[in-house]
Design a protein around this motif. Sequence first.
Motif, PDB file in Angstrom:
ATOM      1  N   ARG A  81       0.999  -1.207  -0.122  1.00 28.66           N
ATOM      2  CA  ARG A  81       0.000   0.130   0.033  1.00 28.66           C
ATOM      3  C   ARG A  81       0.829   1.308  -0.092  1.00 28.66           C
ATOM      4  O   ARG A  81       2.052   1.239   0.768  1.00 28.66           O
ATOM      5  CB  ARG A  81      -0.745   0.131   1.163  1.00 28.66           C
ATOM      6  N   GLU A  82       0.398   2.112  -0.901  1.00 31.63           N
ATOM      7  CA  GLU A  82       1.024   3.605  -0.754  1.00 31.63           C
ATOM      8  C   GLU A  82       0.306   4.623  -0.477  1.00 31.63           C
ATOM      9  O   GLU A  82      -0.529   4.679  -0.898  1.00 31.63           O
ATOM     10  CB  GLU A  82       1.498   3.807  -2.463  1.00 31.63           C
ATOM     11  N   TYR A  83       1.004   5.215   0.524  1.00 29.90           N
ATOM     12  CA  TYR A  83       0.607   6.468   1.090  1.00 29.90           C
ATOM     13  C   TYR A  83       1.102   7.712   0.376  1.00 29.90           C
ATOM     14  O   TYR A  83       2.318   7.882   0.657  1.00 29.90           O
ATOM     15  CB  TYR A  83       0.389   6.661   2.650  1.00 29.90           C
ATOM     16  N   HIS A  84       0.223   8.534  -0.075  1.00 33.63           N
ATOM     17  CA  HIS A  84       0.878   9.516  -1.260  1.00 33.63           C
ATOM     18  C   HIS A  84       1.174  10.928  -0.238  1.00 33.63           C
ATOM     19  O   HIS A  84       0.403  11.891  -0.115  1.00 33.63           O
ATOM     20  CB  HIS A  84      -0.055   9.902  -2.183  1.00 33.63           C
ATOM     21  N   GLY A  85       2.090  10.539   0.737  1.00 34.71           N
ATOM     22  CA  GLY A  85       2.458  11.745   1.589  1.00 34.71           C
ATOM     23  C   GLY A  85       3.554  11.123   2.602  1.00 34.71           C
ATOM     24  O   GLY A  85       4.107  10.122   2.436  1.00 34.71           O
ATOM     25  N   PRO A  86       3.934  12.273   3.594  1.00 36.95           N
ATOM     26  CA  PRO A  86       4.919  11.580   4.558  1.00 36.95           C
ATOM     27  C   PRO A  86       4.575  10.774   5.603  1.00 36.95           C
ATOM     28  O   PRO A  86       5.472  10.283   6.328  1.00 36.95           O
ATOM     29  CB  PRO A  86       5.396  13.000   5.199  1.00 36.95           C
ATOM     30  N   ASN A  87       3.254  10.566   5.633  1.00 37.65           N
ATOM     31  CA  ASN A  87       2.813   9.575   6.726  1.00 37.65           C
ATOM     32  C   ASN A  87       1.708   8.555   6.487  1.00 37.65           C
ATOM     33  O   ASN A  87       0.914   9.028   5.435  1.00 37.65           O
ATOM     34  CB  ASN A  87       2.536  10.200   8.079  1.00 37.65           C
ATOM     35  N   VAL A  88       1.016   7.850   7.256  1.00 35.37           N
ATOM     36  CA  VAL A  88       0.077   6.923   6.948  1.00 35.37           C
ATOM     37  C   VAL A  88      -1.086   7.387   7.143  1.00 35.37           C
ATOM     38  O   VAL A  88      -2.347   6.723   6.935  1.00 35.37           O
ATOM     39  CB  VAL A  88       0.150   5.634   7.737  1.00 35.37           C
ATOM     40  N   SER A  89      -1.300   8.956   7.378  1.00 36.78           N
ATOM     41  CA  SER A  89      -2.541   9.405   7.325  1.00 36.78           C
ATOM     42  C   SER A  89      -3.068  10.168   6.142  1.00 36.78           C
ATOM     43  O   SER A  89      -4.012  10.814   5.830  1.00 36.78           O
ATOM     44  CB  SER A  89      -2.749  10.594   8.426  1.00 36.78           C
ATOM     45  N   SER A  90      -2.015  10.103   5.242  1.00 32.14           N
ATOM     46  CA  SER A  90      -2.141  10.789   3.614  1.00 32.14           C
ATOM     47  C   SER A  90      -2.983   9.585   3.061  1.00 32.14           C
ATOM     48  O   SER A  90      -3.168   8.681   3.263  1.00 32.14           O
ATOM     49  CB  SER A  90      -0.689  10.651   2.910  1.00 32.14           C
ATOM     50  N   TRP A  91      -3.514  10.310   1.656  1.00 29.87           N
ATOM     51  CA  TRP A  91      -4.321   9.401   0.893  1.00 29.87           C
ATOM     52  C   TRP A  91      -3.466   8.182   0.406  1.00 29.87           C
ATOM     53  O   TRP A  91      -2.423   8.278   0.123  1.00 29.87           O
ATOM     54  CB  TRP A  91      -4.890  10.266  -0.291  1.00 29.87           C
ATOM     55  N   ARG A 116       4.623   2.277 -12.208  1.00 27.70           N
ATOM     56  CA  ARG A 116       4.739   2.759 -10.648  1.00 27.70           C
ATOM     57  C   ARG A 116       6.172   2.531 -10.138  1.00 27.70           C
ATOM     58  O   ARG A 116       6.987   1.698 -10.787  1.00 27.70           O
ATOM     59  CB  ARG A 116       3.930   1.670  -9.935  1.00 27.70           C
ATOM     60  N   SER A 117       6.546   3.369  -9.266  1.00 26.47           N
ATOM     61  CA  SER A 117       7.889   3.251  -8.548  1.00 26.47           C
ATOM     62  C   SER A 117       7.754   3.371  -7.105  1.00 26.47           C
ATOM     63  O   SER A 117       6.626   4.057  -6.767  1.00 26.47           O
ATOM     64  CB  SER A 117       8.799   4.152  -9.280  1.00 26.47           C
ATOM     65  N   LEU A 118       8.856   3.003  -6.464  1.00 26.46           N
ATOM     66  CA  LEU A 118       8.842   3.306  -4.859  1.00 26.46           C
ATOM     67  C   LEU A 118       9.536   4.753  -4.684  1.00 26.46           C
ATOM     68  O   LEU A 118      10.710   5.093  -4.893  1.00 26.46           O
ATOM     69  CB  LEU A 118       9.840   2.339  -4.010  1.00 26.46           C
ATOM     70  N   LYS A 119       8.637   5.685  -4.538  1.00 24.46           N
ATOM     71  CA  LYS A 119       8.895   7.039  -4.463  1.00 24.46           C
ATOM     72  C   LYS A 119       9.484   7.736  -3.369  1.00 24.46           C
ATOM     73  O   LYS A 119       8.857   7.165  -2.023  1.00 24.46           O
ATOM     74  CB  LYS A 119       7.919   7.926  -5.126  1.00 24.46           C
ATOM     75  N   ARG A 120      10.447   8.492  -3.256  1.00 17.36           N
ATOM     76  CA  ARG A 120      10.881   9.075  -2.131  1.00 17.36           C
ATOM     77  C   ARG A 120       9.921   9.937  -1.155  1.00 17.36           C
ATOM     78  O   ARG A 120      10.050  10.304  -0.022  1.00 17.36           O
ATOM     79  CB  ARG A 120      12.414   9.862  -2.309  1.00 17.36           C
ATOM     80  N   SER A 121       8.829  10.391  -2.016  1.00 22.06           N
ATOM     81  CA  SER A 121       7.900  11.326  -1.254  1.00 22.06           C
ATOM     82  C   SER A 121       6.658  10.568  -0.977  1.00 22.06           C
ATOM     83  O   SER A 121       5.928  11.134  -0.206  1.00 22.06           O
ATOM     84  CB  SER A 121       7.400  12.080  -2.373  1.00 22.06           C
ATOM     85  N   SER A 122       6.575   8.965  -0.802  1.00 21.02           N
ATOM     86  CA  SER A 122       5.585   8.438  -0.366  1.00 21.02           C
ATOM     87  C   SER A 122       5.790   7.629   0.719  1.00 21.02           C
ATOM     88  O   SER A 122       7.209   7.400   0.968  1.00 21.02           O
ATOM     89  CB  SER A 122       4.808   7.507  -1.458  1.00 21.02           C
ATOM     90  N   THR A 123       4.854   7.355   1.590  1.00 25.35           N
ATOM     91  CA  THR A 123       5.266   6.289   2.440  1.00 25.35           C
ATOM     92  C   THR A 123       4.450   4.886   2.256  1.00 25.35           C
ATOM     93  O   THR A 123       3.592   4.987   1.725  1.00 25.35           O
ATOM     94  CB  THR A 123       4.602   6.794   3.858  1.00 25.35           C
ATOM     95  N   TYR A 124       5.308   3.794   2.764  1.00 25.71           N
ATOM     96  CA  TYR A 124       4.544   2.448   2.060  1.00 25.71           C
ATOM     97  C   TYR A 124       4.366   1.587   3.240  1.00 25.71           C
ATOM     98  O   TYR A 124       5.086   1.723   4.318  1.00 25.71           O
ATOM     99  CB  TYR A 124       5.696   1.826   1.195  1.00 25.71           C
ATOM    100  N   GLU A 125       3.448   0.830   2.967  1.00 26.04           N
ATOM    101  CA  GLU A 125       3.012  -0.134   4.189  1.00 26.04           C
ATOM    102  C   GLU A 125       3.080  -1.553   3.210  1.00 26.04           C
ATOM    103  O   GLU A 125       2.358  -1.852   2.449  1.00 26.04           O
ATOM    104  CB  GLU A 125       1.611  -0.146   4.548  1.00 26.04           C
ATOM    105  N   LEU A 126       4.029  -2.357   3.786  1.00 26.53           N
ATOM    106  CA  LEU A 126       4.296  -3.816   3.011  1.00 26.53           C
ATOM    107  C   LEU A 126       3.876  -4.901   4.038  1.00 26.53           C
ATOM    108  O   LEU A 126       4.326  -4.938   5.257  1.00 26.53           O
ATOM    109  CB  LEU A 126       5.605  -4.003   2.674  1.00 26.53           C
ATOM    110  N   ILE A 127       2.830  -5.806   3.534  1.00 24.18           N
ATOM    111  CA  ILE A 127       2.269  -6.666   4.419  1.00 24.18           C
ATOM    112  C   ILE A 127       2.920  -8.090   3.736  1.00 24.18           C
ATOM    113  O   ILE A 127       2.470  -8.392   2.808  1.00 24.18           O
ATOM    114  CB  ILE A 127       0.728  -6.862   4.596  1.00 24.18           C
ATOM    115  N   VAL A 128       3.591  -8.714   4.795  1.00 20.74           N
ATOM    116  CA  VAL A 128       4.041 -10.091   4.304  1.00 20.74           C
ATOM    117  C   VAL A 128       3.543 -11.120   5.090  1.00 20.74           C
ATOM    118  O   VAL A 128       3.030 -10.882   6.265  1.00 20.74           O
ATOM    119  CB  VAL A 128       5.719  -9.990   4.250  1.00 20.74           C
ATOM    120  N   PHE A 129       3.600 -12.545   4.808  1.00 14.15           N
ATOM    121  CA  PHE A 129       3.159 -13.628   5.585  1.00 14.15           C
ATOM    122  C   PHE A 129       4.383 -14.601   6.011  1.00 14.15           C
ATOM    123  O   PHE A 129       5.149 -15.134   5.039  1.00 14.15           O
ATOM    124  CB  PHE A 129       1.965 -14.345   4.747  1.00 14.15           C
ATOM    125  N   VAL A 130       4.642 -14.673   7.405  1.00 16.34           N
ATOM    126  CA  VAL A 130       5.634 -14.940   7.914  1.00 16.34           C
ATOM    127  C   VAL A 130       5.597 -16.210   8.552  1.00 16.34           C
ATOM    128  O   VAL A 130       4.761 -16.393   9.343  1.00 16.34           O
ATOM    129  CB  VAL A 130       6.777 -14.036   8.513  1.00 16.34           C
TER     130      VAL A 130
END
Length: 487
Positions: free
Chosen positions: A62-72, A120-134
């Motif tokens: 999931r990509e948050y288009h901003g500096p934190n997870v409160s972004s869109w 799409r790319s992993l941008k420096r301006s976005s915050t990312y949430e990666l969910i993996v199954f361990v």
Amino acid sequence: YFGECIGAGVGVAVPVTLTFRNYMEVRTNGELQITMPLDFGFQPIEGASLIEGDRPAACILREYHGPNVSSWRDEWLEKDRDCLIVDRGDPRDGSGTGDTRTLRVIPRYEFNEVDPAPPRSLKRSSTYELIVFVLHPAGFRTASDWALETRAPSGLQLDLGRTGGYDLSPVFRAFSHNNEDGFNHYSETITPQIIQGSVLIPDFVIELTLPGNAFTTDWFYLTAPPGFKLQRAAAAPWSPDSCIGMQILSPEAAANSRYGAATPATCSENLLKLPLTNFVYTVQSAVPIKIMIELRNPETLPPSERNYWIMEHFSGSSGVIQSSAIMPSWFVVPKLADADCLLTGDLRAAGARTTISFTFKTVSDASEVLVEAIRPPGFDFSGSFARAVISGRNSVPSIMLAQDDVLRLVMIVEAYDEITLNVEGVRLPLQPVDTFWNVTTYALIDVFTEPELRDGDQFTGFKVPGRIGVLDFTGSTDGVEAALLGG
């Protein structure tokens, strides 16, 4: 991860969420690498073909288009990324070493005229949430760091980072529920799995066996998937008698407890705390504990990464977790509200072509509606035409399939829309009995994947009227035969 710390059941992968921001942009065919501590492993997708010699793994990005997870935010589609477990095997025989602790997350792009979205790319301006199954080791482990790095498509190293891990507690010897298709060990009957939303699950039992003793000063902490209600509707959170109906079936001393072994339990929404005060005796490590709960399915399906049941055993003297376990929950199909159908056409006799009106209220967003006439046989949607009123606005759905007793429509609806669907030109069956219908909705998330099931309901509709057959009749005036009609 969920809870204080998690032990994993054999073969049960635990969803773990990593939140990160990268400094250098990672473009198409670059990658993010994640390496876990020794004896940890990412869960591969069973039966999936190798990609670049590595095994695909389940992941959610999931990509948050901003500096934190409160972004869109939005979620990357499967076509936009690959998640691959690094193959550490011997290339000469492909046997591998069993080391599955490194994951590659690779942005992908393939031009498609139907989907003109840019790469799409992993941008420096976005915050990312990666969910993996361990897949975790089963015993106790202290926290160890996870290593992260990003690389350019050329292999050039871009960013480096580490994040603290988490402690592992010993895992239960057993942790299961009985809402499964097949033999129900509590009722000793063959029962189906209950998956319809908002429906009571009869005789729902959770069973667990601990790896160590549980004393009457200890407590259990149960976390249900979001949407399940363990708290009684009229009760305040964590107050006495705040839980839905619950009964301890085993061990025997707890089941026969004078004051009720489940009486001290308190609940808040999907959380339950059960002190063992009234269990009478210490529960030995090999003794099964069975808890019956008067449980209803939630209205909607919980998010896939949170659709798990978690049980933790805490020490009453130290407050420290002693052991824990996690198990997958079941798929829930939200129930369409107020589903019904009426015969509204002028021609209503069996075998006639007429209009049928379906009414229902959605629970989830959807883009397709499937209507199936289950019984009686003989309905025919071939050549039919559909009109809809969706929460007051008129719509003409596109027909994807209209054949025999099946009608599939493209119809964009939102959660809690009130729908009236009028289907014209449907041929009725010849059998004059009550009708039974299945209506389901689907959402097309990605043009490269199959639509996802959203809502559904099966219900009894109108009764097919009989058809009066006139074999012979005559016309007459003043008792004098004027014409002979028919045969």
